[in-house]
Design a protein around this motif. Sequence first.
Motif, short mmCIF file in Angstrom:
data_model
loop_
_atom_site.label_atom_id
_atom_site.label_comp_id
_atom_site.label_asym_id
_atom_site.label_seq_id
_atom_site.Cartn_x
_atom_site.Cartn_y
_atom_site.Cartn_z
N VAL A 151 0.87 -1.18 0.00
CA VAL A 151 0.00 0.00 0.00
C VAL A 151 0.90 1.23 0.00
O VAL A 151 1.68 1.44 0.93
N THR A 152 0.79 2.01 -1.06
CA THR A 152 1.67 3.16 -1.20
C THR A 152 0.88 4.33 -1.76
O THR A 152 -0.34 4.40 -1.61
N HIS A 153 1.56 5.26 -2.39
CA HIS A 153 0.98 6.49 -2.90
C HIS A 153 1.10 6.50 -4.43
O HIS A 153 1.96 5.83 -5.00
N GLY A 154 0.25 7.28 -5.07
CA GLY A 154 0.20 7.25 -6.53
C GLY A 154 1.50 7.59 -7.20
O GLY A 154 1.86 6.97 -8.21
N ALA A 176 7.27 6.64 -15.98
CA ALA A 176 6.14 6.90 -15.08
C ALA A 176 5.06 5.87 -15.37
O ALA A 176 4.85 5.48 -16.52
N PHE A 177 4.37 5.42 -14.31
CA PHE A 177 3.26 4.49 -14.43
C PHE A 177 2.07 5.13 -13.72
O PHE A 177 2.10 5.33 -12.51
N ARG A 178 1.03 5.43 -14.45
CA ARG A 178 -0.09 6.19 -13.91
C ARG A 178 -1.04 5.32 -13.10
O ARG A 178 -1.36 4.21 -13.50
N SER A 179 -1.50 5.86 -11.99
CA SER A 179 -2.49 5.16 -11.18
C SER A 179 -3.50 6.15 -10.61
O SER A 179 -3.12 7.23 -10.18
N SER A 180 -4.75 5.76 -10.62
CA SER A 180 -5.78 6.53 -9.95
C SER A 180 -5.76 6.23 -8.46
O SER A 180 -5.25 5.19 -8.03
N ALA A 181 -6.34 7.11 -7.67
CA ALA A 181 -6.50 6.82 -6.25
C ALA A 181 -7.36 5.58 -6.09
O ALA A 181 -8.45 5.50 -6.65
N GLY A 182 -6.87 4.60 -5.34
CA GLY A 182 -7.61 3.36 -5.13
C GLY A 182 -7.36 2.28 -6.15
O GLY A 182 -7.91 1.19 -6.06
N GLY A 183 -6.52 2.56 -7.15
CA GLY A 183 -6.22 1.57 -8.17
C GLY A 183 -5.34 0.44 -7.64
O GLY A 183 -4.55 0.63 -6.71
N ILE A 184 -5.49 -0.74 -8.24
CA ILE A 184 -4.66 -1.90 -7.91
C ILE A 184 -3.82 -2.25 -9.12
O ILE A 184 -4.35 -2.44 -10.22
N THR A 185 -2.53 -2.33 -8.94
CA THR A 185 -1.59 -2.74 -9.98
C THR A 185 -1.02 -4.10 -9.58
O THR A 185 -0.63 -4.29 -8.42
N VAL A 186 -0.97 -5.03 -10.52
CA VAL A 186 -0.53 -6.40 -10.22
C VAL A 186 0.77 -6.69 -10.95
O VAL A 186 0.88 -6.49 -12.16
#
Length: 229
Positions: A151-154, A176-186
């Motif tokens: 669990v980290t920050h965007g 850079a790898f974009r993530s929304s708040a609450g997104g899960i990256t696997v």
Amino acid sequence: MRWVYVVAHPEATHHVERRVGGWFDSALTTRGRVDAQAIAERLRELIPPAARVELYSSDLRRTVETASPIASVFGVDAVLLPELREKSYGIAGGLPQSWLDERFVPPPATGERLDHDEGIEGAETKLEWVTRVYRGMDRVRAGTAEHQVIVTHGGSLSWVVAAWLGLPVAACAHAAFRSSAGGITVLGEDDRFHNRTLHTLNDVDHLVTTPLPWVSGYSRGRPDSGSGG
């Protein structure tokens, strides 16, 4: 097979208040807490019931609050790693986003980008930020569970992914790898060849609320600035 599930914490108070995040210790909003529970339930669906799970989290309040329902679902304690924090914006942390926007010095398109001075007193350079997160990932990789949750920050999620893929720090000058708040990256690593993959980037289908725009570690589309994370 080894699987790593990287969670960008959901909506926090600094998002809605348009304040600079970074090391400013904001909390999850009501919406963020709802999404945190949804994240935990989605991870329960993704991870086999009998699997051993390790949970790692940034030590800031908004990530600890995100990790809490995950810890409850899997019956584990979160290992808190300050190395997984968002970028420090120095004296700008917690101030109105407009204050940072007016003073931020963006990196050049070419030349020195990693050790670039953004003009904000006490702020980490990108080099310091990336190197710190890479150290945190050394701790994670030392774990032995086949399923690990981070669990980290965007913003810092980019360097979690980059470290997993084995990118040299120098490559992070532009990566850079974009993530929304609450997104899960696997992320995954196979047992035979030990190749590491970016399996899924920024899955938001589990979120109860409409996903926030891409805010993490960025401001209005400008890299390395902003209220996110």
